[in-house]
Design a protein around this motif. Structure first.
Motif, PDB file in Angstrom:
ATOM      1  N   LYS A   3      48.322  45.851  31.859  1.00  0.00           N
ATOM      2  CA  LYS A   3      48.012  45.388  33.206  1.00  0.00           C
ATOM      3  C   LYS A   3      46.929  46.316  33.727  1.00  0.00           C
ATOM      4  N   ILE A   4      45.741  45.756  33.920  1.00  0.00           N
ATOM      5  CA  ILE A   4      44.544  46.552  34.190  1.00  0.00           C
ATOM      6  C   ILE A   4      44.047  46.311  35.613  1.00  0.00           C
ATOM      7  N   LEU A   5      43.809  47.391  36.345  1.00  0.00           N
ATOM      8  CA  LEU A   5      43.206  47.319  37.666  1.00  0.00           C
ATOM      9  C   LEU A   5      41.763  47.770  37.550  1.00  0.00           C
ATOM     10  N   ILE A   6      40.833  46.898  37.968  1.00  0.00           N
ATOM     11  CA  ILE A   6      39.410  47.235  37.974  1.00  0.00           C
ATOM     12  C   ILE A   6      38.977  47.370  39.429  1.00  0.00           C
ATOM     13  N   THR A   7      38.646  48.596  39.849  1.00  0.00           N
ATOM     14  CA  THR A   7      38.120  48.786  41.197  1.00  0.00           C
ATOM     15  C   THR A   7      36.618  48.506  41.143  1.00  0.00           C
ATOM     16  N   GLU A  27      46.475  41.478  31.563  1.00  0.00           N
ATOM     17  CA  GLU A  27      46.503  40.895  32.905  1.00  0.00           C
ATOM     18  C   GLU A  27      45.564  41.732  33.767  1.00  0.00           C
ATOM     19  N   ILE A  28      44.557  41.081  34.351  1.00  0.00           N
ATOM     20  CA  ILE A  28      43.523  41.785  35.105  1.00  0.00           C
ATOM     21  C   ILE A  28      43.767  41.631  36.602  1.00  0.00           C
ATOM     22  N   PHE A  29      43.652  42.750  37.316  1.00  0.00           N
ATOM     23  CA  PHE A  29      43.696  42.777  38.770  1.00  0.00           C
ATOM     24  C   PHE A  29      42.377  43.385  39.238  1.00  0.00           C
ATOM     25  N   GLY A  30      41.852  42.897  40.337  1.00  0.00           N
ATOM     26  CA  GLY A  30      40.611  43.438  40.873  1.00  0.00           C
ATOM     27  C   GLY A  30      40.822  44.012  42.259  1.00  0.00           C
ATOM     28  N   LEU A  31      40.064  45.049  42.591  1.00  0.00           N
ATOM     29  CA  LEU A  31      40.091  45.629  43.923  1.00  0.00           C
ATOM     30  C   LEU A  31      38.649  45.842  44.355  1.00  0.00           C
ATOM     31  N   VAL A  33      35.925  45.730  48.175  1.00  0.00           N
ATOM     32  CA  VAL A  33      35.763  45.455  49.596  1.00  0.00           C
ATOM     33  C   VAL A  33      35.044  44.122  49.817  1.00  0.00           C
ATOM     34  N   ARG A  34      34.276  43.704  48.830  1.00  0.00           N
ATOM     35  CA  ARG A  34      33.563  42.423  48.946  1.00  0.00           C
ATOM     36  C   ARG A  34      34.475  41.287  48.525  1.00  0.00           C
ATOM     37  N   LYS A  35      34.493  40.225  49.316  1.00  0.00           N
ATOM     38  CA  LYS A  35      35.370  39.087  49.047  1.00  0.00           C
ATOM     39  C   LYS A  35      34.653  38.066  48.167  1.00  0.00           C
ATOM     40  N   GLU A  36      35.110  37.978  46.962  1.00  0.00           N
ATOM     41  CA  GLU A  36      34.678  36.944  46.032  1.00  0.00           C
ATOM     42  C   GLU A  36      35.918  36.502  45.282  1.00  0.00           C
ATOM     43  N   LYS A  37      35.976  35.259  44.922  1.00  0.00           N
ATOM     44  CA  LYS A  37      37.179  34.716  44.273  1.00  0.00           C
ATOM     45  C   LYS A  37      37.007  34.695  42.756  1.00  0.00           C
ATOM     46  N   PHE A  38      38.048  35.113  42.069  1.00  0.00           N
ATOM     47  CA  PHE A  38      38.136  34.994  40.624  1.00  0.00           C
ATOM     48  C   PHE A  38      39.305  34.074  40.337  1.00  0.00           C
ATOM     49  N   SER A  39      39.082  33.059  39.546  1.00  0.00           N
ATOM     50  CA  SER A  39      40.148  32.097  39.297  1.00  0.00           C
ATOM     51  C   SER A  39      41.266  32.684  38.437  1.00  0.00           C
ATOM     52  N   LYS A  40      40.940  33.627  37.568  1.00  0.00           N
ATOM     53  CA  LYS A  40      41.940  34.141  36.635  1.00  0.00           C
ATOM     54  C   LYS A  40      42.530  35.491  37.042  1.00  0.00           C
ATOM     55  N   PHE A  41      41.972  36.118  38.050  1.00  0.00           N
ATOM     56  CA  PHE A  41      42.404  37.470  38.406  1.00  0.00           C
ATOM     57  C   PHE A  41      42.985  37.506  39.805  1.00  0.00           C
ATOM     58  N   LYS A  42      43.982  38.360  39.996  1.00  0.00           N
ATOM     59  CA  LYS A  42      44.476  38.618  41.343  1.00  0.00           C
ATOM     60  C   LYS A  42      43.528  39.634  41.967  1.00  0.00           C
ATOM     61  N   LEU A  43      43.013  39.311  43.154  1.00  0.00           N
ATOM     62  CA  LEU A  43      42.013  40.160  43.793  1.00  0.00           C
ATOM     63  C   LEU A  43      42.555  40.738  45.092  1.00  0.00           C
ATOM     64  N   PHE A  44      42.429  42.052  45.245  1.00  0.00           N
ATOM     65  CA  PHE A  44      42.787  42.743  46.469  1.00  0.00           C
ATOM     66  C   PHE A  44      41.494  43.084  47.195  1.00  0.00           C
ATOM     67  N   ASN A  45      41.407  42.713  48.464  1.00  0.00           N
ATOM     68  CA  ASN A  45      40.195  42.978  49.245  1.00  0.00           C
ATOM     69  C   ASN A  45      40.462  44.043  50.301  1.00  0.00           C
ATOM     70  N   PHE A  46      40.195  45.293  49.954  1.00  0.00           N
ATOM     71  CA  PHE A  46      40.254  46.384  50.919  1.00  0.00           C
ATOM     72  C   PHE A  46      39.545  47.595  50.331  1.00  0.00           C
ATOM     73  N   SER A  47      39.277  48.554  51.177  1.00  0.00           N
ATOM     74  CA  SER A  47      38.591  49.770  50.770  1.00  0.00           C
ATOM     75  C   SER A  47      39.606  50.786  50.244  1.00  0.00           C
ATOM     76  N   LEU A  48      39.188  51.577  49.308  1.00  0.00           N
ATOM     77  CA  LEU A  48      40.067  52.614  48.753  1.00  0.00           C
ATOM     78  C   LEU A  48      40.487  53.648  49.790  1.00  0.00           C
ATOM     79  N   ASP A  49      39.756  53.758  50.887  1.00  0.00           N
ATOM     80  CA  ASP A  49      40.152  54.728  51.904  1.00  0.00           C
ATOM     81  C   ASP A  49      41.145  54.146  52.912  1.00  0.00           C
TER      82      ASP A  49
END
Length: 108
Positions: A3-7, A27-31, A33-49
């Protein structure tokens, strides 16, 4: 299965890497700040701070075992010397904070 998180998944390198990893047994997860949709990945939209958002998603991050950290606070035109403290806070301190919420992390 990893389970991979790509910031920074919506950045240039993040987009290319995530496309190449689509067919991997992971299983790919994305993080980002820019909102773009990935059909296959769960995307979190927020800043690391944003500590509140990191804590809010602690359940989602619990199973992450690989972190690919591409997020950064440097724009092409921005002078890093003018925003040194902000850059250090986001690029170093916030990254360390995120890692605290990845209890199963095996690879960075």
């Amino acid at each position: 299965m990893h389970k991979i998180l790509i910031t920074g998944i919506n950045g240039q390198i993040g987009k290319v890497l995530s496309k190449k990893m689509e067919n991997d047994n992971a299983e790919i997860f994305g993080l980002d700040v820019r909102k773009e949709k990935f059909s296959k990945f769960k995307l979190f939209n927020f800043s690391l701070d944003d500590k509140y958002q990191i804590k809010k998603h602690v359940k989602d991050f619990k199973e992450i075992d690989v972190l690919i950290h591409l997020a950064t606070k440097i724009d092409g035109e921005e002078n890093v010397l003018k925003s040194t403290e902000e850059s250090i806070n986001l690029n170093v301190c916030s990254t360390l904070n995120l890692i605290k919420f990845l209890p199963n992390l095996k690879h960075i």
